[in-house]
Design a protein around this motif. Structure first.
Motif, PDB file in Angstrom:
ATOM      1  N   THR A 249       0.832  -1.208   0.000  1.00  0.00           N
ATOM      2  CA  THR A 249       0.000   0.000   0.000  1.00  0.00           C
ATOM      3  C   THR A 249       0.862   1.252   0.000  1.00  0.00           C
ATOM      4  O   THR A 249       1.870   1.330   0.707  1.00  0.00           O
ATOM      5  CB  THR A 249      -0.922   0.006   1.238  1.00  0.00           C
ATOM      6  OG1 THR A 249      -1.774  -1.138   1.201  1.00  0.00           O
ATOM      7  CG2 THR A 249      -1.779   1.270   1.263  1.00  0.00           C
ATOM      8  N   SER A 251       0.361   5.197   0.886  1.00  0.00           N
ATOM      9  CA  SER A 251      -0.606   6.035   1.601  1.00  0.00           C
ATOM     10  C   SER A 251      -0.055   7.447   1.761  1.00  0.00           C
ATOM     11  O   SER A 251       0.997   7.793   1.215  1.00  0.00           O
ATOM     12  CB  SER A 251      -0.919   5.428   2.972  1.00  0.00           C
ATOM     13  OG  SER A 251       0.256   5.389   3.762  1.00  0.00           O
ATOM     14  N   THR A 272      -1.401  -0.617  -4.119  1.00  0.00           N
ATOM     15  CA  THR A 272      -2.705  -0.009  -3.868  1.00  0.00           C
ATOM     16  C   THR A 272      -2.500   1.393  -3.308  1.00  0.00           C
ATOM     17  O   THR A 272      -1.772   1.565  -2.324  1.00  0.00           O
ATOM     18  CB  THR A 272      -3.515  -0.837  -2.859  1.00  0.00           C
ATOM     19  OG1 THR A 272      -3.720  -2.148  -3.381  1.00  0.00           O
ATOM     20  CG2 THR A 272      -4.854  -0.183  -2.571  1.00  0.00           C
ATOM     21  N   LYS A 274      -3.981   4.066  -1.238  1.00  0.00           N
ATOM     22  CA  LYS A 274      -5.052   4.158  -0.254  1.00  0.00           C
ATOM     23  C   LYS A 274      -4.879   5.440   0.545  1.00  0.00           C
ATOM     24  O   LYS A 274      -3.995   5.547   1.398  1.00  0.00           O
ATOM     25  CB  LYS A 274      -5.023   2.944   0.675  1.00  0.00           C
ATOM     26  CG  LYS A 274      -6.210   2.849   1.615  1.00  0.00           C
ATOM     27  CD  LYS A 274      -6.176   1.543   2.395  1.00  0.00           C
ATOM     28  CE  LYS A 274      -7.397   1.405   3.293  1.00  0.00           C
ATOM     29  NZ  LYS A 274      -7.362   0.132   4.069  1.00  0.00           N
ATOM     30  N   ASN A 276      -7.181   8.981   2.319  1.00  0.00           N
ATOM     31  CA  ASN A 276      -8.487   9.446   2.780  1.00  0.00           C
ATOM     32  C   ASN A 276      -9.200  10.215   1.678  1.00  0.00           C
ATOM     33  O   ASN A 276      -8.571  10.839   0.815  1.00  0.00           O
ATOM     34  CB  ASN A 276      -8.342  10.331   4.016  1.00  0.00           C
ATOM     35  CG  ASN A 276      -7.880   9.546   5.234  1.00  0.00           C
ATOM     36  OD1 ASN A 276      -8.235   8.380   5.408  1.00  0.00           O
ATOM     37  ND2 ASN A 276      -7.060  10.171   6.064  1.00  0.00           N
ATOM     38  N   HIS A 277     -10.507  10.187   1.734  1.00  0.00           N
ATOM     39  CA  HIS A 277     -11.320  10.836   0.710  1.00  0.00           C
ATOM     40  C   HIS A 277     -11.052  12.341   0.650  1.00  0.00           C
ATOM     41  O   HIS A 277     -11.097  12.951  -0.426  1.00  0.00           O
ATOM     42  CB  HIS A 277     -12.803  10.574   0.981  1.00  0.00           C
ATOM     43  CG  HIS A 277     -13.713  11.218  -0.014  1.00  0.00           C
ATOM     44  ND1 HIS A 277     -13.863  10.754  -1.312  1.00  0.00           N
ATOM     45  CD2 HIS A 277     -14.515  12.324   0.084  1.00  0.00           C
ATOM     46  CE1 HIS A 277     -14.715  11.520  -1.961  1.00  0.00           C
ATOM     47  NE2 HIS A 277     -15.133  12.474  -1.147  1.00  0.00           N
ATOM     48  N   ILE A 295      -6.508   1.943  -7.528  1.00  0.00           N
ATOM     49  CA  ILE A 295      -6.895   3.189  -6.873  1.00  0.00           C
ATOM     50  C   ILE A 295      -8.400   3.271  -6.697  1.00  0.00           C
ATOM     51  O   ILE A 295      -8.898   4.170  -6.036  1.00  0.00           O
ATOM     52  CB  ILE A 295      -6.394   4.423  -7.652  1.00  0.00           C
ATOM     53  CG1 ILE A 295      -7.094   4.539  -9.010  1.00  0.00           C
ATOM     54  CG2 ILE A 295      -4.895   4.390  -7.825  1.00  0.00           C
ATOM     55  CD1 ILE A 295      -6.775   5.832  -9.723  1.00  0.00           C
ATOM     56  N   PRO A 300     -10.604   9.134  -7.917  1.00  0.00           N
ATOM     57  CA  PRO A 300      -9.761   9.827  -6.924  1.00  0.00           C
ATOM     58  C   PRO A 300     -10.106  11.312  -6.797  1.00  0.00           C
ATOM     59  O   PRO A 300      -9.761  12.121  -7.662  1.00  0.00           O
ATOM     60  CB  PRO A 300      -8.349   9.620  -7.466  1.00  0.00           C
ATOM     61  CG  PRO A 300      -8.507   9.326  -8.921  1.00  0.00           C
ATOM     62  CD  PRO A 300      -9.819   8.614  -9.066  1.00  0.00           C
ATOM     63  N   THR A 319     -11.369   1.344 -11.414  1.00  0.00           N
ATOM     64  CA  THR A 319     -12.264   2.428 -11.007  1.00  0.00           C
ATOM     65  C   THR A 319     -13.651   2.169 -11.591  1.00  0.00           C
ATOM     66  O   THR A 319     -13.798   1.986 -12.801  1.00  0.00           O
ATOM     67  CB  THR A 319     -11.728   3.780 -11.497  1.00  0.00           C
ATOM     68  OG1 THR A 319     -10.404   3.965 -10.986  1.00  0.00           O
ATOM     69  CG2 THR A 319     -12.610   4.919 -11.030  1.00  0.00           C
TER      70      THR A 319
END
Length: 610
Positions: A249, A251, A272, A274, A276-277, A295, A300, A319
């Motif tokens: 991941t 991040s 990946t 990853k 936060n929104h 993703i 995104p 996606t």
């Protein structure tokens, strides 16, 4: 039968990168070896008498560098032995043999460029004697042997090290360990792209390289996770880790201090992303490529903050979302956009702008609705194939017919478009590839299609077109692929196909209603590799000159074999012609012409060999 499929591959050669060029003029402080050479009777080159030169560029020397003698009296601080081949075969050097140990006498040397040659030795251990070295470039020496010697770790003044496009074959952990003694503290550019690195990225040593501005380890076999210490490289501007075997991941922590990052490429890995929104990155990217990374499924949202982003590739990232309205509005900032091979839903907004979008790939999604109005004036490639778009394409094609379009690749195949093709192709004269296969088009081909005089590839297969092939099509003399199979075209096969289309490689006329003779003019199609006339009403004599199709005879076809054709200028369009043998037994006189396909025809009754 022959199934001709056209698709496009996407490479990173569209992304701005530092490339090699062959300069015809000398550097402002350079001295050519031809200015001060002395050739000994033994054929050695002795270069002497050079004093206080800031740059020495040795180019276009016909002697092997292994024969060169370099003397210790030099005070030069730049040596370049590069072979610049981008501008043609006459440009640059072809130095072969071992790297000369005479270079070790240049103890004040600061910049040593041995790139783009054919050296076949290992990197000399004793290069560590030149403690003043600031840049060292071994890139594009495919025969370079061995690994990075541990002694190079003592070059504490090194700012730039490049060994890309070589066969280094070394553990990346070991390379970072070599440089950890002091080099990593001041190193700004580390280019180890395509040099067969393997192993795991070291977390501690990577975090030590806080001066790094460019890190390129793409196209190797590195198989680790991405260390979190990456986020400590506050000077980093360009990061290329694509096409390895990275996993795990990525991040926010990996980008924590990367405030200067402008280029990021992680494509072709199993990582990946990853975040936060509501994550707002600390950087403003210009180029982002995450092809084949994970993703999704959401689009995104953090891309909304990237106001300088011009090159974006998030294809094949799983996606499944719809494209938000803010993204459609921001399209004018891009020149390259690829979000193909996802499961993007919804309709495409009208894209009307005078901005510089040049490459738009939205293929292989679930986009629906009508074809939008797209008026970007410089769109070179537009690929909307393999979606569920529907309706007429007349508004898209005929908008502002007085304004010529610059589009070279127009790909609308494998959708649900319907109706007749409008007669307004006169303003699409720059087209090289037109892909309309696997739709529901009907009617006659419009006469104006003959205006596409530069067309190289025409795909109309599996539609409902009927009538005769328009005479105007004979103006398209650059055609390499003509695929109009699985329609209802009728009449005689035009003789001018053989007279005008001398560059044809693939000709697919199968599953139509053509009748009459096979034109003898086909004898002129000497470049032809695949000819499919199956499932028509042809009769008469087969011209014996078909035996002279040298291009076809030279190919070793078999079931499932593909042929690839590249666009000669840009190299990013590939067509596959998949050979599918429908007839269980080919008549003996055609057995060496497996690509000439006449299934379901009684040769003895309907055809004779002429």
């Amino acid at each position: 039968m022959v199934s001709v499929r056209a698709h496009t591959t996407y490479t990173d050669n569209l992304e701005p990168r530092t490339e090699h060029y062959c300069a015809t003029e000398q550097h402002s402080h350079s001295t050519s070896v031809r200015d001060h050479p002395h050739q000994s009777s033994a054929g050695h080159i002795v270069i002497n008498g050079l004093e206080d030169n800031s740059f020495l560029r040795i180019r276009e020397l016909s002697f092997g560098l292994g024969m060169a003698s370099l003397h210790a009296g030099w005070t030069t601080d730049h040596v370049s032995l590069e072979r610049r081949a981008d501008d043609g075969p006459q440009c640059g050097n072809n130095f072969k043999g071992p790297i000369p140990y005479g270079l070790l006498n240049l103890t004040s040397l600061q910049h040593l460029d041995l790139s783009s040659n054919y050296f076949n030795s290992s990197i000399p251990n004793l290069l560590s004697r030149i403690r003043s070295l600031e840049s060292l470039d071994f890139s594009y020496n495919s025969n370079l042997q061995g690994t990075i010697p541990t002694s190079l770790g003592r070059l504490c003044n090194l700012k730039s090290f490049s060994i890309s496009n070589t066969t280094l074959n070394q553990d990346i952990y070991e390379t970072f360990h070599i440089f950890s003694e002091c080099v990593l503290d001041g190193l700004k550019n580390l280019d180890m792209r395509r040099c067969q690195l393997f192993g795991q990225l070291p977390n501690e040593q990577l975090g030590q390289a806080k001066s790094l501005e460019v890190l390129d380890i793409g196209y190797n076999f590195i198989s680790s996770y991405v260390p979190s210490s990456l986020g400590e490289l506050s000077s980093l501007q360009r990061l290329y880790i694509g096409y390895n075997k990275l996993n795990g991941t990525i991040s926010e922590i990996h980008f924590a201090n990367l405030t200067r990052l402008t280029y990021f490429d992680a494509s072709g890995n199993s990582v990946t992303l990853k975040v936060n929104h509501d994550w707002v990155p600390p950087f403003q990217l210009v180029t982002l490529t995450l092809r084949s990374c994970l993703i999704g499924p959401q689009f995104p949202s953090w891309l909304h903050s990237q106001q300088k982003l011009a090159y974006l590739d998030i294809s094949d990232t799983r996606t499944k979302d719809s494209i938000p309205s803010w993204f459609w509005r921001s399209l004018s900032q891009f020149y390259f956009l690829n979000i193909s091979h996802n499961q993007i839903q919804g309709e495409i907004s009208n894209l009307t702008s005078d901005a510089g979008l040049e490459f738009l790939y939205l293929s292989s999604n679930n986009l629906s609705g009508p074809l939008p109005l797209i008026t970007f004036p410089f769109v070179y490639t537009l690929d909307l194939s393999n979606n569920v778009l529907s309706g007429s394409i007349a508004l898209f094609l005929c908008h502002k017919t007085t304004e010529p379009r610059g589009t070279r690749f127009l790909k609308l195949g494998s959708n649900s478009f319907s109706g007749e093709l409008p007669n307004c192709w006169m303003n699409w004269q720059n087209l090289s590839v037109l892909e309309l296969s696997d739709n529901n088009f009907t009617g006659n081909l419009p006469f104006s299609i003959g205006n596409l005089s530069g067309l190289q590839s025409l795909h109309l297969r599996n539609n409902g077109f009927f009538g005769v092939i328009p005479l105007s099509l004979k103006n398209c003399t650059e055609l390499v692929t003509l695929d109009i199979g699985e329609n209802e075209f009728s009449g005689n096969i035009p003789t001018w196909i053989g007279e005008r289309f001398s560059k044809l490689v693939i000709l697919n006329l199968q599953s139509n209603k053509f009748h009459g003779l096979l034109p003898r003019e086909f004898c002129h199609l000497m470049s032809l590799q695949i000819l499919d006339l199956a499932y028509n009403n042809l009769s008469g004599l087969i011209p014996s000159c078909i035996c002279n199709f040298s291009a076809m005879a030279a190919m070793n076809y078999s079931k499932g074999k593909s042929i690839q054709l590249r666009d000669g200028f840009y190299g990013n369009h590939i067509e596959d012609a998949l050979l599918v043998m429908k007839a269980p037994n080919i008549n003996p006189f055609l057995i060496w012409l497996e690509a000439l396909i006449f299934p379901k025809i009684n040769f003895r009754e309907k055809f004779q060999w002429k």
